[in-house]
Design a protein around this motif. Structure first.
Motif, PDB file in Angstrom:
ATOM      1  N   THR A   8      22.642 -56.235 -13.819  1.00 56.00           N
ATOM      2  CA  THR A   8      22.805 -55.098 -12.897  1.00 56.00           C
ATOM      3  C   THR A   8      22.221 -53.862 -13.327  1.00 56.00           C
ATOM      4  O   THR A   8      22.515 -53.670 -14.406  1.00 56.00           O
ATOM      5  N   VAL A   9      20.988 -53.456 -13.139  1.00 61.86           N
ATOM      6  CA  VAL A   9      20.451 -51.782 -13.470  1.00 61.86           C
ATOM      7  C   VAL A   9      20.358 -50.963 -12.313  1.00 61.86           C
ATOM      8  O   VAL A   9      19.894 -51.416 -11.170  1.00 61.86           O
ATOM      9  N   THR A  10      20.767 -49.961 -12.402  1.00 68.33           N
ATOM     10  CA  THR A  10      20.640 -48.896 -11.475  1.00 68.33           C
ATOM     11  C   THR A  10      19.994 -47.675 -12.085  1.00 68.33           C
ATOM     12  O   THR A  10      20.055 -47.422 -13.295  1.00 68.33           O
ATOM     13  N   VAL A  64      18.351 -54.984  -9.227  1.00 66.30           N
ATOM     14  CA  VAL A  64      17.756 -53.807  -9.476  1.00 66.30           C
ATOM     15  C   VAL A  64      18.113 -52.772  -8.535  1.00 66.30           C
ATOM     16  O   VAL A  64      17.908 -52.944  -7.252  1.00 66.30           O
ATOM     17  N   GLY A  65      18.626 -51.612  -8.844  1.00 67.83           N
ATOM     18  CA  GLY A  65      18.847 -50.489  -7.734  1.00 67.83           C
ATOM     19  C   GLY A  65      17.509 -49.746  -7.147  1.00 67.83           C
ATOM     20  O   GLY A  65      16.517 -49.954  -7.981  1.00 67.83           O
ATOM     21  N   SER A  66      17.555 -49.289  -6.023  1.00 64.76           N
ATOM     22  CA  SER A  66      16.245 -48.792  -5.245  1.00 64.76           C
ATOM     23  C   SER A  66      15.728 -47.495  -5.864  1.00 64.76           C
ATOM     24  O   SER A  66      14.534 -47.320  -5.821  1.00 64.76           O
ATOM     25  N   PHE A 104      14.392 -61.368  -9.680  1.00 65.90           N
ATOM     26  CA  PHE A 104      14.647 -59.995  -9.331  1.00 65.90           C
ATOM     27  C   PHE A 104      15.175 -60.008  -7.910  1.00 65.90           C
ATOM     28  O   PHE A 104      14.658 -60.672  -7.139  1.00 65.90           O
ATOM     29  N   VAL A 105      16.223 -58.873  -7.815  1.00 68.28           N
ATOM     30  CA  VAL A 105      16.558 -58.743  -6.385  1.00 68.28           C
ATOM     31  C   VAL A 105      16.886 -57.407  -6.351  1.00 68.28           C
ATOM     32  O   VAL A 105      17.697 -56.884  -7.306  1.00 68.28           O
ATOM     33  N   GLU A 106      16.756 -56.849  -5.164  1.00 68.26           N
ATOM     34  CA  GLU A 106      17.188 -55.516  -5.163  1.00 68.26           C
ATOM     35  C   GLU A 106      18.335 -55.045  -4.652  1.00 68.26           C
ATOM     36  O   GLU A 106      18.765 -56.187  -3.694  1.00 68.26           O
ATOM     37  N   LEU A 107      19.151 -54.239  -5.263  1.00 76.35           N
ATOM     38  CA  LEU A 107      20.616 -54.217  -4.904  1.00 76.35           C
ATOM     39  C   LEU A 107      20.681 -53.589  -3.523  1.00 76.35           C
ATOM     40  O   LEU A 107      20.017 -52.815  -2.902  1.00 76.35           O
ATOM     41  N   PRO A 108      21.618 -54.299  -2.576  1.00 79.82           N
ATOM     42  CA  PRO A 108      21.872 -53.601  -1.336  1.00 79.82           C
ATOM     43  C   PRO A 108      22.134 -51.946  -1.476  1.00 79.82           C
ATOM     44  O   PRO A 108      22.852 -51.700  -2.161  1.00 79.82           O
ATOM     45  N   SER A 109      21.679 -51.222  -0.367  1.00 73.91           N
ATOM     46  CA  SER A 109      21.840 -49.829  -0.317  1.00 73.91           C
ATOM     47  C   SER A 109      23.514 -49.704  -0.246  1.00 73.91           C
ATOM     48  O   SER A 109      24.120 -50.549   0.592  1.00 73.91           O
TER      49      SER A 109
END
Length: 175
Positions: A87-89, A134-136, A166-171
């Motif tokens: 997880t990367v923000t 991935v964080g937005s 790859f997947v975008e982290l939910p807001s």
């Protein structure tokens, strides 16, 4: 009596060459060019496109000759998945802010590389693929730094890690 008059032949006058007025044509061409340039609406720049990444679909190890989903006794769809989650923000500037391997916090890219080599290089752990959440707010450059670290990792068989999703982290995620 008929009287014949001799007709005089008309002399052809040499009028010279015909010239086109190029000034008017050039003026009209520049007016059309200016019109099309000023009314052209280009597509948005690629950097301004909002990307919506699909959810990650990890693969499973399936026995040779067995079709995917053929095991009706398996009621747990996550059973047999060999996926390690990173997880990367990003911070407000878009740089890497926080990184996690599983639930363990990682300080920087060098620590990430050593942690991944330890977990993915050990044949006992069984991980063969990575999902990067991935964080937005993270910029593309930060994601590529993490991907570069992942592609350097050697698997137990000596090959480089090649299975990445790859997947975008939910807001509003708490990471």
């Amino acid at each position: 009596m008929l009287v014949f008059h001799k007709r005089k032949r008309k002399k052809k006058r040499n009028l010279g060459e015909v010239e086109l007025n190029l000034t008017a044509m050039l003026d009209m061409a520049f007016q059309l060019l200016a019109f099309f340039v000023l009314t052209f609406k280009p597509a948005p720049v690629e950097g301004q496109i909002s990307l919506h990444m699909p959810p990650a679909h990890p693969t499973t190890n399936i026995n040779a000759g067995q079709k995917a989903g053929a095991d009706e006794n398996n009621k747990n769809p996550l059973q047999g998945l060999n996926t390690l989650t990173i997880t990367v923000t990003g911070d407000r500037a878009g740089n890497i802010d926080k990184m996690y391997v599983g639930t363990a916090s990682i300080a920087n890219l060098a620590v990430l590389e050593s942690q991944l080599q330890r977990q993915l290089g050990d044949p006992g752990t069984g991980f063969d693929q990575v999902i990067i959440q991935v964080g937005s707010t993270l910029q593309y450059q930060g994601l590529m730094q993490v991907v570069d670290v992942c592609t350097k990792i050697k698997m137990p068989d000596g090959s480089n890690l090649s299975k990445m999703s790859f997947v975008e982290l939910p807001s509003g995620s708490g990471m």
